[in-house]
Design a protein around this motif. Structure first.
Motif, short mmCIF file in Angstrom:
data_model
loop_
_atom_site.label_atom_id
_atom_site.label_comp_id
_atom_site.label_asym_id
_atom_site.label_seq_id
_atom_site.Cartn_x
_atom_site.Cartn_y
_atom_site.Cartn_z
N GLN A 95 0.41 -1.52 0.12
CA GLN A 95 -0.07 -0.17 0.02
C GLN A 95 0.78 1.54 -0.32
N GLN A 96 2.05 1.25 0.77
CA GLN A 96 2.61 2.63 0.32
C GLN A 96 3.65 2.91 -0.51
N ARG A 97 4.38 1.63 -1.22
CA ARG A 97 4.53 2.28 -2.49
C ARG A 97 3.92 2.13 -3.97
N LYS A 98 3.01 1.26 -3.51
CA LYS A 98 1.80 1.02 -4.55
C LYS A 98 2.46 -0.01 -5.88
N GLU A 99 2.77 -0.87 -5.16
CA GLU A 99 3.32 -1.82 -6.43
C GLU A 99 3.00 -3.31 -5.35
N PHE A 100 3.06 -4.30 -6.51
CA PHE A 100 3.23 -5.19 -5.70
C PHE A 100 4.37 -5.98 -5.46
N GLU A 101 4.85 -6.54 -4.36
CA GLU A 101 6.11 -7.49 -3.49
C GLU A 101 6.16 -8.46 -3.38
N PHE A 102 6.90 -9.01 -4.39
CA PHE A 102 6.93 -10.87 -4.23
C PHE A 102 7.56 -11.38 -3.22
N LYS A 103 7.03 -12.15 -2.58
CA LYS A 103 7.52 -12.84 -1.08
C LYS A 103 7.29 -14.38 -1.83
N PRO A 104 8.65 -14.39 -1.58
CA PRO A 104 9.46 -15.95 -1.86
C PRO A 104 8.57 -17.08 -0.96
#
Length: 350
Positions: A95-104
């Motif tokens: 929500q803060q960076r407004k992008e998807f982050e991959f969680k391995p």
């Protein structure tokens, strides 16, 4: 002619493999052939399937092999409610960076222990297909490279047991070898009571090799020479499974590749820089049997895939010895009896 560097590499390989063997055998008593096969698969860049009844040490073997090497290890307990994303990972919106982050997921380790793999649904089992073959995971169009070395050691109970799902053919074909531990001898079981009676021997295990050493040893195995006659012998064995009257599904070309790679690793463990038909013969059942499907008539006659492979080995002519470079086997002293898919260009390493 073997160079000095090649001799040194093989010497390092046998020394390191001996340390790992002694470490694993301090936990798994009375099963030296099972431990040797595990090391063979590790050095051949393969994956190992351990199948047997509960309580004989399947998970103990996988853990002992993993703890003997100083590398990242993850254990996955396969259950009916396990999801594919639990294995591969998932993209979460930040929500803060407004992008998807991959969680391995748990697959991002150098040695992955899949406990009771056939208790998960086929949908979850299929999450391992890409990672085992191509050494990468693709999520939302992004490819992530897995660490090196990478090995999956999976255990499973016999499919006749309650609450299990048989592995599909495509999944079984990605395992280089299958091994059954079997019940220990009375002497080994008595020794097990002394060693395991108080505390688990896994608690005191310390790594005896590093991951970077295993990478170098794998490179040494790749340089092992295989004469044309030995390659043809491996092809003949695999081809015979495709025409055998007791089989409705023979071994795939991937099985031929796995058999040859395992033979090279077996030769290196014996201190040789060339493979022999004996190396192919000794590994044929472990590498081929789990990929085969017997016919209904063969099942009625209680004829197993292991028996069929043994019969094929006995019937297939063995190549004769000859000088290296002429297609025959290289001369040998008296002894006791195409690559994996790599990450696609642009794959990202975590």
């Amino acid at each position: 002619m073997t160079t000095y560097d090649e001799r040194a590499s093989l010497s390092d390989l046998t020394t390191t493999a001996e340390r790992i063997r002694r470490s694993v055998e301090s936990v798994i008593e009375g099963k030296p052939e099972v431990v040797r096969l595990s090391l063979t698969v590790l050095l051949a860049e393969g994956h190992l399937l351990i199948e047997d009844v509960p309580g004989v040490g399947k998970t103990m073997l996988a853990k002992a092999l993993a703890r003997s090497i100083d590398c990242s290890v993850r254990r996955i307990q396969f259950t009916p409610d396990l999801l594919p994303s639990d294995i591969t990972g998932v993209s979460i919106f930040d929500q803060q960076r407004k992008e998807f982050e991959f969680k391995p997921g748990a697959i991002f380790a150098q040695i992955v222990i899949g406990d009771e793999i056939n208790r998960a649904s086929p949908k979850t089992q299929s999450a391992l297909l890409e990672s085992m073959e191509e050494r990468q995971v693709t999520i939302d169009g992004e490819s992530y490279e897995l660490p090196d070395p990478f090995m999956v050691v999976a255990t499973q109970n016999p499919v006749e047991m309650e609450g299990t799902y048989p592995l599909p053919e495509a999944q079984r074909d990605r395992f280089m070898a299958r091994v059954s531990i079997g019940y220990p001898s009375p002497q080994a079981e008595l020794q097990m009571l002394d060693v395991h009676g108080g505390v688990s021997p896994l608690d005191d295990m310390q790594p005896v090799a590093h991951a970077h050493e295993i990478v170098k040893l794998v490179e040494a195995v790749r340089s092992v020479h295989v004469a044309e006659a030995v390659r043809r012998y491996a092809v003949d064995l695999v081809a015979a499974t495709r025409n055998h009257p007791d089989l409705r599904l023979g071994a795939s070309p991937r099985a031929t590749l796995h058999l040859l790679r395992a033979a090279k690793a077996s030769a290196a463990l014996a201190g040789r820089d060339f493979a022999l038909p004996d190396d192919v013969q000794s590994l044929a059942v472990a590498v081929l049997a789990h990929r085969l499907l017997p016919t209904a008539q063969a099942q009625l006659n209680r004829r197993t895939s292991e028996q069929v492979v043994t019969d094929i080995v006995q019937r297939t002519p063995v190549p004769t010895s000859g000088p290296r470079g002429t297609g025959g086997m290289p001369p040998m002293p008296p002894m006791p009896p195409a690559d994996y898919g790599r990450p696609q260009p642009g794959a990202r390493r975590l």
